[in-house]
Design an enzyme around this catalytic site. Structure first.
Site, PDB file in Angstrom:
ATOM      1  CB  SER A 229      -3.871   2.354  10.432  1.00  0.00           C
ATOM      2  OG  SER A 229      -3.604   1.451   9.358  1.00  0.00           O
TER       3      SER A 229
ATOM      4  CB  THR B  38      -0.927   0.040   1.226  1.00  0.00           C
ATOM      5  OG1 THR B  38      -1.551   1.327   1.318  1.00  0.00           O
ATOM      6  CG2 THR B  38      -0.174  -0.213   2.521  1.00  0.00           C
TER       7      THR B  38
ATOM      8  CE1 TYR C 169      -3.747  -3.653   5.050  1.00  0.00           C
ATOM      9  CE2 TYR C 169      -3.847  -1.281   4.698  1.00  0.00           C
ATOM     10  CZ  TYR C 169      -3.653  -2.559   4.206  1.00  0.00           C
ATOM     11  OH  TYR C 169      -3.340  -2.741   2.887  1.00  0.00           O
ATOM     12  CG  HIS C 170      -1.974   2.018   6.316  1.00  0.00           C
ATOM     13  ND1 HIS C 170      -3.118   2.544   6.871  1.00  0.00           N
ATOM     14  CD2 HIS C 170      -2.148   2.070   4.975  1.00  0.00           C
ATOM     15  CE1 HIS C 170      -3.949   2.900   5.899  1.00  0.00           C
ATOM     16  NE2 HIS C 170      -3.389   2.626   4.745  1.00  0.00           N
TER      17      HIS C 170
ATOM     18  CE  LYS D 251      -0.864  -5.672   2.783  1.00  0.00           C
ATOM     19  NZ  LYS D 251      -0.621  -6.997   2.162  1.00  0.00           N
TER      20      LYS D 251
END
Length: 399
Positions: free
Chosen positions: A182, A147, A184-185, A188
């Site tokens: 975040s 991302t 989530y980020h 990645k």
């Protein structure tokens, strides 16, 4: 030759599967645990477009596109024993890894979901990378959709992967620092670091495709039959900001812009994202990279207010009376951040941008008008202030 595509049931994974399978006679093995359907149901929402079962999708792919080279394996990539069996049986020459829990807001709900997101995403990637090493398959081209969110929002132009660091008069190229915002980020960011380590230690050729916010409802392959439709999420947790704004417009609510809304975010059309992944997956073995290459999968940066105003303009074509309203920004952020992001490698891969943002929003609104009842029944899922203060932006690497 076998191409393995993980996250094949997802928004980006499914149309990418069809594009790849349509351009090759090689076997294309689809992998997914179907968790995305459960996550969206868990937050009380649904896809605006009806989603067929995987069996129905594969049957339609054979009937409509003549794709006899597809097969599906259901399983959890965070389980090492499953990954080991998957690699041993199918021996892929290319892996397109698009499986992940992709929502930043979902990862922020509580500690349980933050833990789940990080375990699910990073364990799956580690299992695949170590599996290639342990099964003597380090020539396999590993393509992952990470991302652009790993970059954060620096005040200087974002390079395509690396940066030059100078200290004490000496210079060197280093990975761009992880500035994810975040849980989530950050998965990645860790994936990017682990892929770099796997390339260094194991020699695996890797394409780190840093996917921008992706918009659109279909590609030529998915548009050919309703059973081939990809999902379209519009809720606060899994719907990207452009899709949420479009759903608000369909439901007759004003599009809500926090503050000035002049901060820019990176975007790419679904068609352009699919094409890039297909190009990498189908590259001739002699032309494949043997190193680690970062691609910024983005075509342009767009401000939040431009998103809203574009949807309002396009909405006139559908007789939608759409307003844009500004609210006090509850977040501490630069409301005028002018993101600049390099994308030379990705532009060379796909050529010219095929779908403009306005064209993409026309596609989205045209689709959503057919499913207005679904959006109306779930309108509490995208209204501002219902859930929390996140802006709903998610990446598009999907499980």
């Amino acid at each position: 030759m076998t191409i393995l595509l993980t996250g094949a049931d997802g928004y980006l994974g499914w149309p990418t599967t069809l594009r790849i399978a349509d351009r090759t006679d090689d076997r294309v093995v689809l992998v997914d645990n179907l968790a995305r359907r459960r996550w969206v149901e868990e937050v009380g929402s649904t896809s605006a477009t009806p989603i067929a079962t995987m069996d129905e999708r594969l049957e339609a792919a054979r009937e409509v596109h003549g794709l006899a080279n597809l097969s599906f394996v259901e399983g959890d990539l965070s389980e090492k024993s499953f990954v080991d069996e998957l690699l041993a049986v199918h021996e892929p020459e290319t892996i397109v890894h698009a499986a992940a829990q992709p929502s930043a807001p979902y990862s922020q709900i509580n500690g349980e979901r933050a833990n789940y997101t990080q375990h699910n995403n990073m364990q799956a990637t580690r299992n695949l990378l170590w599996g290639l090493e342990e099964h003597d398959m380090t020539d396999t081209h590993f393509v992952e959709t990470t991302t652009t969110g790993v970059y954060g929002a620096p005040e200087f132009p974002i390079p395509e992967g690396g940066a030059t660091m100078e200290n004490g008069g000496e210079r060197d190229e280093v990975p761009f620092p992880a500035m994810a915002g975040s849980w989530y980020h950050l998965t990645k960011s860790h994936d990017a670091a682990n892929m770099r380590l796997a390339h260094t230690q194991f020699g695996i050729p890797i394409s780190d495709v840093r996917t921008a916010i992706t918009y659109g409802t279909e590609t030529p392959e998915t548009a050919a039959d309703p059973r081939l439709a990809t999902r379209f999420d519009f809720d606060y947790y899994f719907g990207v900001v452009a899709h949420r704004f479009a759903a608000q417009a369909i439901a007759g609510y004003p599009m809500t812009v926090y503050g000035k809304g002049e901060q820019r975010k990176p975007f790419i059309a679904l068609e352009d994202a699919v094409e890039g992944l297909a190009q990498l997956a189908l590259a001739d073995p002699a032309d494949r990279p043997d190193d680690l290459t970062v691609y910024n999968q983005v075509t342009r940066a767009i401000s939040i207010v431009e998103i809203a105003e574009t949807i309002a303009d396009v909405g006139d074509e559908f007789d939608l009376d759409v307003d844009v309203e500004h609210f006090e920004n509850p977040r501490d952020e630069d409301e005028t951040h002018k993101m600049e992001i390099e994308n030379d490698r990705y532009a060379d891969l796909i050529g010219e941008q095929s779908v403009t943002f306005a064209e993409g929003m026309r596609d989205v609104l045209g689709t959503l008008t057919d499913y207005e009842d679904v959006i109306a029944a779930h309108e509490d899922r995208f209204l501002p202030g219902v859930l929390d203060d996140w802006d709903g932006e998610t990446a598009t690497a999907e499980d």
